[in-house]
Design an enzyme around this catalytic site. Structure first.
Site, short mmCIF file in Angstrom:
data_model
loop_
_atom_site.label_atom_id
_atom_site.label_comp_id
_atom_site.label_asym_id
_atom_site.label_seq_id
_atom_site.Cartn_x
_atom_site.Cartn_y
_atom_site.Cartn_z
N ASP A 133 -0.53 -5.14 13.06
CA ASP A 133 -0.16 -5.19 11.64
C ASP A 133 -0.12 -3.77 11.06
O ASP A 133 -1.12 -3.30 10.53
CB ASP A 133 -1.18 -6.03 10.87
CG ASP A 133 -0.81 -6.26 9.41
OD1 ASP A 133 0.36 -5.97 9.04
OD2 ASP A 133 -1.67 -6.70 8.66
N GLU A 167 2.75 -1.15 1.94
CA GLU A 167 2.92 -2.62 1.91
C GLU A 167 1.58 -3.29 1.70
O GLU A 167 1.49 -4.30 0.98
CB GLU A 167 3.55 -3.08 3.23
CG GLU A 167 3.93 -4.56 3.28
CD GLU A 167 2.83 -5.46 3.83
OE1 GLU A 167 3.05 -6.68 3.90
OE2 GLU A 167 1.74 -4.95 4.19
N ASP A 196 7.05 -8.27 10.67
CA ASP A 196 5.67 -7.95 10.31
C ASP A 196 4.76 -8.78 11.20
O ASP A 196 4.73 -10.01 11.10
CB ASP A 196 5.44 -8.30 8.84
CG ASP A 196 4.14 -7.74 8.29
OD1 ASP A 196 3.32 -7.25 9.09
OD2 ASP A 196 3.94 -7.82 7.07
N HIS A 282 -6.44 -7.12 10.01
CA HIS A 282 -7.03 -6.22 9.01
C HIS A 282 -8.41 -5.71 9.42
O HIS A 282 -9.29 -5.50 8.57
CB HIS A 282 -7.11 -6.90 7.63
CG HIS A 282 -5.80 -6.94 6.93
ND1 HIS A 282 -5.67 -7.40 5.62
CD2 HIS A 282 -4.55 -6.57 7.32
CE1 HIS A 282 -4.38 -7.31 5.25
NE2 HIS A 282 -3.69 -6.82 6.28
N ASP A 297 7.62 -8.69 23.65
CA ASP A 297 8.87 -8.61 24.40
C ASP A 297 9.90 -9.59 23.84
O ASP A 297 11.06 -9.24 23.56
CB ASP A 297 8.59 -8.90 25.87
CG ASP A 297 9.79 -8.61 26.76
OD1 ASP A 297 10.72 -7.90 26.33
OD2 ASP A 297 9.79 -9.09 27.92
#
Length: 434
Positions: A133, A167, A196, A282, A297
């Site tokens: 992330d 973001e 994302d 996070h 992939d």
């Protein structure tokens, strides 16, 4: 992925994958004018992630807005793109008294009035390096952009890439970009694709339920490799696509899950465990060890498929003589096959090796369906063989080598529902002879 904004999802449609019945001649599906997308080497994507990890390690363990690791990340991506011929722009903004940065990269060429854009946020939270992330999305679109350059791809539409700052603080960078686009420039954006968290260690395969064409494009790819998908709900409106969607730009994207727990049904579907899709969401453990290579992939290749498909096709219909039947034909649930027919007349000799077969079937579960083209002499060309799972509707143009068939005569589209519960109808069928 930012936790602030929430917006409603739009209904979408989905697509299919081709199959072949034993004894039936196979068909291939490819959008008219499209160039097949190359494979995106996952090793290269992982190298970008290793580089982002090194940047974080050298800068206090993160790549967050206002921290040196973020600016170093921007510089790293920009240098890669500048070296292969992209036109890059660093856009500055201020948030919480700190300078932030967006990076925009344009590939020269293509129709400037029709822009297809892929984007990812490049910042991490302050508590970790942010490799899933959102190093994952950022690295994948970086390698897609480098592949554009490496292959010398010249799309019909103009290709643009974006890496967003802040973001994690409320979609700040992407909002700034969109809000500062003149209305005329917004109108040129025909699609924004957002990536994302596409390498979650316990992954699901989620497709944004927003623009139907973009959604269908992604579902086509995953159906083609036999991977079922679900509509993305956990991150709906919580990533940078919301900035574009809120001003009317068509959006879509991919996601592999964050802190939500994978259900037992999803474990049966995708493997993994009934735990969080990303247990390091996070957190400081969101490192290069927090990536599922298979998911990374598959999603990287899906990005290329979408970019090549959406930028390389036009809305111009195939040229030639069209024979069409638009009468609705109900498809019995788990019942007998039904047909829609067109009478071809006025042709000389045999049908072409690139006969265009337009199929429009409305159905709530295309995994139930077998779809064939029947030539005038009874020869069978399979178009769809119970693939696509729970996807709905087949709206597809197939190319069939029918050169062994006499052109004139009655051609039929045959559809059979082979399982119970779901229903639908043939909405249209056409043949285009070049």
């Amino acid at each position: 992925m930012n936790l602030s904004a929430r917006i409603a999802a739009l209904a979408g449609s989905s697509a299919l994958v081709l199959g072949a019945l034993a004894g039936a001649a196979p068909a291939t599906a490819a959008p008219a004018g499209a160039t097949a997308a190359p494979d995106i080497p996952v090793a290269s994507v992982k190298q970008h992630l290793a580089d982002l990890q090194s940047i974080a390690t050298a800068n206090g363990g993160n790549r967050a807005h206002g921290r040196p690791g973020y600016k170093a990340s921007i510089d790293f991506v920009k240098a890669k793109l500048d070296a292969v011929g992209f036109t890059t722009t660093v856009q500055q903004f201020t948030y919480n008294g700190t300078t932030g940065y967006n990076l925009i990269a344009d590939w020269p060429g293509g129709d400037p009035n029709q822009v297809v854009m892929a984007g990812s946020h490049l910042d991490s939270v302050s508590s970790g390096p942010g490799i899933n992330d959102n190093g994952s999305g950022s690295a994948a679109i970086l390698e897609a952009a480098l592949t554009v350059a490496r292959t010398g791809y010249q799309p019909t539409k103009h290709l643009r890439f974006g890496w967003w700052g802040a973001e994690e603080l409320g979609l700040v960078g992407s909002k700034y970009y969109v809000n500062n686009l003149p209305t005329t420039e917004r109108a040129k954006l025909k699609g924004y694709l957002n990536f994302d968290m596409i390498g979650s260690p316990n992954p699901g395969y989620f497709v944004y339920d927003d623009d139907p064409v973009i959604e269908q494009t992604f579902k086509n790819y995953f159906a083609g490799i036999g991977v079922p998908t679900e509509i993305e709900t956990e991150g709906d409106g919580r990533s940078d696509h919301a900035s574009f969607k809120n001003v009317g730009i068509p959006v879509g994207g991919l996601f592999t899950g964050a802190s939500r727990v994978k259900t037992s049904a999803q474990v049966s579907k995708w493997g993994g465990t009934a735990t969080a899709f990303d247990r390091c969401y996070h957190s400081s453990c969101d490192t290069t060890a927090n990536i599922n290579d298979t998911a990374l992939d598959r999603n990287s290749d899906a990005i290329a498929h979408a970019l090549w498909t959406l930028s390389g096709t036009t809305t111009t219909p195939p040229t030639g003589t069209v024979f069409e039947n638009t009468a609705d034909v109900s498809i019995p649930d788990n019942g007998v096959a039904v047909t829609s027919s067109v009478d071809v007349t006025g042709r000389t000799g045999n049908a072409p090796s690139n006969l265009s077969v337009g199929v429009d079937v409305v159905h709530t579960y295309i995994g139930d369906l077998v779809v064939d083209l029947i030539a005038p002499d009874g020869s069978v060309y399979n178009l769809h063989n119970r693939s696509g799972g729970s996807a709905d509707n087949i709206s597809q143009t197939y190319t069939v080598n029918a050169s062994s068939e006499v052109a004139n005569g009655t051609w039929k589209l045959r559809v059979q529902d082979k399982a119970s519960v779901d229903t639908g109808y043939i909405n249209g069928f056409k043949l285009t002879f070049p």
